[in-house]
Design an enzyme around this catalytic site. Structure first.
Site, PDB file in Angstrom:
ATOM      1  N   HIS A   1      32.267  33.396  50.372  1.00  0.00           N
ATOM      2  CA  HIS A   1      31.582  33.011  49.145  1.00  0.00           C
ATOM      3  C   HIS A   1      30.437  32.043  49.423  1.00  0.00           C
ATOM      4  O   HIS A   1      30.466  30.900  48.984  1.00  0.00           O
ATOM      5  CB  HIS A   1      32.567  32.384  48.144  1.00  0.00           C
ATOM      6  CG  HIS A   1      33.599  33.361  47.644  1.00  0.00           C
ATOM      7  ND1 HIS A   1      34.793  32.977  47.105  1.00  0.00           N
ATOM      8  CD2 HIS A   1      33.595  34.707  47.603  1.00  0.00           C
ATOM      9  CE1 HIS A   1      35.496  34.057  46.764  1.00  0.00           C
ATOM     10  NE2 HIS A   1      34.782  35.116  47.054  1.00  0.00           N
TER      11      HIS A   1
ATOM     12  N   MET B   1      39.157  39.338  39.067  1.00  0.00           N
ATOM     13  CA  MET B   1      39.281  37.917  38.703  1.00  0.00           C
ATOM     14  C   MET B   1      37.927  37.273  38.408  1.00  0.00           C
ATOM     15  O   MET B   1      37.754  36.074  38.623  1.00  0.00           O
ATOM     16  CB  MET B   1      39.971  37.149  39.834  1.00  0.00           C
ATOM     17  CG  MET B   1      41.336  37.699  40.230  1.00  0.00           C
ATOM     18  SD  MET B   1      42.000  36.832  41.661  1.00  0.00           S
ATOM     19  CE  MET B   1      43.430  37.860  42.038  1.00  0.00           C
ATOM     20  N   SER B   2      36.983  38.055  37.939  1.00  0.00           N
ATOM     21  CA  SER B   2      35.642  37.470  37.743  1.00  0.00           C
ATOM     22  C   SER B   2      34.893  38.216  36.653  1.00  0.00           C
ATOM     23  O   SER B   2      35.474  38.969  35.865  1.00  0.00           O
ATOM     24  CB  SER B   2      34.851  37.547  39.060  1.00  0.00           C
ATOM     25  OG  SER B   2      34.543  38.899  39.374  1.00  0.00           O
TER      26      SER B   2
ATOM     27  N   HIS C   1      43.284  38.556  49.764  1.00  0.00           N
ATOM     28  CA  HIS C   1      41.874  38.183  49.674  1.00  0.00           C
ATOM     29  C   HIS C   1      41.117  38.705  50.897  1.00  0.00           C
ATOM     30  O   HIS C   1      39.977  39.132  50.787  1.00  0.00           O
ATOM     31  CB  HIS C   1      41.751  36.668  49.557  1.00  0.00           C
ATOM     32  CG  HIS C   1      40.353  36.206  49.237  1.00  0.00           C
ATOM     33  ND1 HIS C   1      39.702  36.552  48.068  1.00  0.00           N
ATOM     34  CD2 HIS C   1      39.471  35.464  49.943  1.00  0.00           C
ATOM     35  CE1 HIS C   1      38.489  36.036  48.079  1.00  0.00           C
ATOM     36  NE2 HIS C   1      38.324  35.366  49.198  1.00  0.00           N
TER      37      HIS C   1
ATOM     38  N   HIS D   1      34.479  31.057  40.219  1.00  0.00           N
ATOM     39  CA  HIS D   1      35.685  31.764  39.762  1.00  0.00           C
ATOM     40  C   HIS D   1      36.597  30.800  39.007  1.00  0.00           C
ATOM     41  O   HIS D   1      36.734  29.634  39.400  1.00  0.00           O
ATOM     42  CB  HIS D   1      36.473  32.323  40.953  1.00  0.00           C
ATOM     43  CG  HIS D   1      35.743  33.377  41.734  1.00  0.00           C
ATOM     44  ND1 HIS D   1      34.954  33.079  42.817  1.00  0.00           N
ATOM     45  CD2 HIS D   1      35.691  34.726  41.579  1.00  0.00           C
ATOM     46  CE1 HIS D   1      34.438  34.207  43.296  1.00  0.00           C
ATOM     47  NE2 HIS D   1      34.861  35.214  42.566  1.00  0.00           N
TER      48      HIS D   1
ATOM     49  N   ALA E   1      34.652  42.987  43.064  1.00  0.00           N
ATOM     50  CA  ALA E   1      35.708  43.764  43.713  1.00  0.00           C
ATOM     51  C   ALA E   1      36.873  43.838  42.737  1.00  0.00           C
ATOM     52  O   ALA E   1      37.100  42.898  41.970  1.00  0.00           O
ATOM     53  CB  ALA E   1      36.149  43.068  44.992  1.00  0.00           C
TER      54      ALA E   1
ATOM     55  N   SER F   1      32.358  39.042  45.744  1.00  0.00           N
ATOM     56  CA  SER F   1      33.064  38.869  47.013  1.00  0.00           C
ATOM     57  C   SER F   1      32.672  39.894  48.065  1.00  0.00           C
ATOM     58  O   SER F   1      32.828  41.092  47.861  1.00  0.00           O
ATOM     59  CB  SER F   1      34.574  39.009  46.787  1.00  0.00           C
ATOM     60  OG  SER F   1      35.018  38.133  45.806  1.00  0.00           O
TER      61      SER F   1
ATOM     62  N   ASN G   1      41.465  47.935  46.654  1.00  0.00           N
ATOM     63  CA  ASN G   1      42.902  48.148  46.887  1.00  0.00           C
ATOM     64  C   ASN G   1      43.491  48.781  45.635  1.00  0.00           C
ATOM     65  O   ASN G   1      42.852  48.790  44.588  1.00  0.00           O
ATOM     66  CB  ASN G   1      43.600  46.797  47.139  1.00  0.00           C
ATOM     67  CG  ASN G   1      43.376  45.813  45.999  1.00  0.00           C
ATOM     68  OD1 ASN G   1      42.270  45.269  45.862  1.00  0.00           O
ATOM     69  ND2 ASN G   1      44.366  45.630  45.166  1.00  0.00           N
TER      70      ASN G   1
ATOM     71  N   TYR H   1      39.748  30.943  39.137  1.00  0.00           N
ATOM     72  CA  TYR H   1      40.888  30.594  40.007  1.00  0.00           C
ATOM     73  C   TYR H   1      40.565  29.462  40.963  1.00  0.00           C
ATOM     74  O   TYR H   1      41.459  28.880  41.581  1.00  0.00           O
ATOM     75  CB  TYR H   1      41.415  31.820  40.764  1.00  0.00           C
ATOM     76  CG  TYR H   1      40.460  32.451  41.755  1.00  0.00           C
ATOM     77  CD1 TYR H   1      40.134  31.832  42.953  1.00  0.00           C
ATOM     78  CD2 TYR H   1      39.894  33.696  41.481  1.00  0.00           C
ATOM     79  CE1 TYR H   1      39.263  32.422  43.862  1.00  0.00           C
ATOM     80  CE2 TYR H   1      39.026  34.303  42.379  1.00  0.00           C
ATOM     81  CZ  TYR H   1      38.715  33.659  43.565  1.00  0.00           C
ATOM     82  OH  TYR H   1      37.860  34.242  44.450  1.00  0.00           O
ATOM     83  N   GLU H   2      39.264  29.132  41.088  1.00  0.00           N
ATOM     84  CA  GLU H   2      38.896  27.984  41.921  1.00  0.00           C
ATOM     85  C   GLU H   2      39.004  26.679  41.130  1.00  0.00           C
ATOM     86  O   GLU H   2      38.787  25.606  41.686  1.00  0.00           O
ATOM     87  CB  GLU H   2      37.457  28.142  42.427  1.00  0.00           C
ATOM     88  CG  GLU H   2      37.262  29.344  43.337  1.00  0.00           C
ATOM     89  CD  GLU H   2      35.796  29.572  43.668  1.00  0.00           C
ATOM     90  OE1 GLU H   2      35.365  29.113  44.730  1.00  0.00           O
ATOM     91  OE2 GLU H   2      35.097  30.200  42.847  1.00  0.00           O
TER      92      GLU H   2
HETATM   93  N1  HPA Z   1      43.788  42.254  41.451  1.00  0.00           N
HETATM   94  C1  HPA Z   1      42.967  41.296  40.984  1.00  0.00           C
HETATM   95  N2  HPA Z   1      41.780  41.047  41.495  1.00  0.00           N
HETATM   96  C2  HPA Z   1      41.364  41.818  42.520  1.00  0.00           C
HETATM   97  C3  HPA Z   1      42.163  42.843  43.049  1.00  0.00           C
HETATM   98  C4  HPA Z   1      43.441  43.069  42.482  1.00  0.00           C
HETATM   99  O1  HPA Z   1      44.224  43.961  42.892  1.00  0.00           O
HETATM  100  N3  HPA Z   1      41.470  43.416  44.063  1.00  0.00           N
HETATM  101  C5  HPA Z   1      40.274  42.759  44.133  1.00  0.00           C
HETATM  102  N4  HPA Z   1      40.209  41.795  43.203  1.00  0.00           N
END
Ligand code: HPA
Length: 274
Positions: free
Chosen positions: A61, A211-212, A244, A83, A113, A29, A235, A85-86
């Site tokens: 993406h 998430m990847s 996101h 992903h 990330a 990402s 973060n 989640y997609e």
């Molecule tokens: N949680 C899950 N996936 C992420 C995060 C997070 O805080 N930051 C970037 N991808």
């Protein structure tokens, strides 16, 4: 016979794999800009490759594969990934490393990330992934033996080659960056973590969460590839500004730093690490 035979033939017909790639790089990402460092010999959008699912088109993406010269070595650069989640299946999450291995790459470098869990992992920090915890609830090796050449009960001990982890940290130093080491936990998403989930992840030994990546690493290791991974903390996990947009913004803002570290890493390949 691999069930990716047609996809690989299609790519070979277009010149992919004609030169043996030294490595394959998956850009997560917001890191798409790093692709520009690769002088393209051949390039194709994932969606043009018959048999590959269409990316979902989330902003940030862009999804395409380039083979060319990356900091002096021949490389496959995957800009964008699938992903969970997609809604992509476990099998689909393993497609990119399988293509990479099928086109001759023996080293996979993953980037992503993540949210920092361990104290001291703040937005903008770099993390060399030393290990992972798969909390996605899926595994791309389910369904074997459709993946030929892969170990069904693949060992994951030492999945992130310790010598390559050292090489990444050393490369960061040469690029003027500091890089921490830590364990990456993968969740399915797309919701971010609750405060209780962050505490649970910390108790399980996770230093960062994303998430990847993990399905790609599992497949790559099952196929015998060497693997290393680099994460940008975007973060603090579980904080109120998790979004996101924040992930993409941090990715874009820090892509150049990541690129400089990767450049040093690639230039250092095959040389002593210290
Ligand atoms: N949680 C899950 N996936 C992420 C995060 C997070 O805080 N930051 C970037 N991808």
């Amino acid at each position: 016979m691999s069930d990716l035979g047609p996809e690989l033939s299609f790519l070979r017909d277009r010149g992919f794999g004609a030169a043996v790639p030294t490595l394959a790089l998956i850009l997560g990402s917001g890191f798409g800009a790093i692709e520009a460092a690769c002088e393209p010999q051949v390039r194709i959008d994932y969606v043009e490759i018959p048999g590959l699912p269409a990316p979902s088109g989330l902003p940030g993406h862009v999804c395409r594969l380039t083979q060319g010269c990356l900091w002096g070595v021949n490389a496959l650069v995957f800009r964008g990934r699938y992903h969970g989640y997609e809604g992509f299946t476990a099998r689909e999450l393993g497609l990119l490393p399988r293509l990479a291995q099928g086109l001759g790459a023996s080293l996979l470098v993953v980037t992503n990330a993540s949210g920092g869990i361990r104290p001291g992992l703040e937005a903008g920090n770099l993390l060399a992934i030393t290990d992972h915890i798969n909390l996605m609830g899926l595994n791309p090796l389910v369904g074997l033996p459709r993946i030929s050449g892969a170990a069904r009960f693949a060992p994951m001990a030492g999945a992130y080659d310790p010598a390559l982890v050292d090489a990444l940290v050393a490369a960061a130093g040469r690029a003027g960056e500091s890089m921490q080491r830590g364990v990456y936990a993968a969740v399915l998403g797309p919701s971010f973590e609750t405060a209780a989930e962050v505490r649970a992840l910390a108790a399980q030994g996770a230093d960062a969460v994303g998430m990847s990546t993990v399905p790609e690493v599992i497949v790559a290791r099952a196929l015998g590839m060497s693997v290393c991974g680099l994460s940008l903390i975007t973060n603090r996990a579980g904080s109120s500004d998790d979004s996101h947009d924040q992930t993409l913004r941090q990715g874009n803002d820090n892509a150049a730093r990541l690129g400089r570290v990767l450049e040093q890493f690639v230039k250092g390949l095959g040389q002593p690490f210290n």
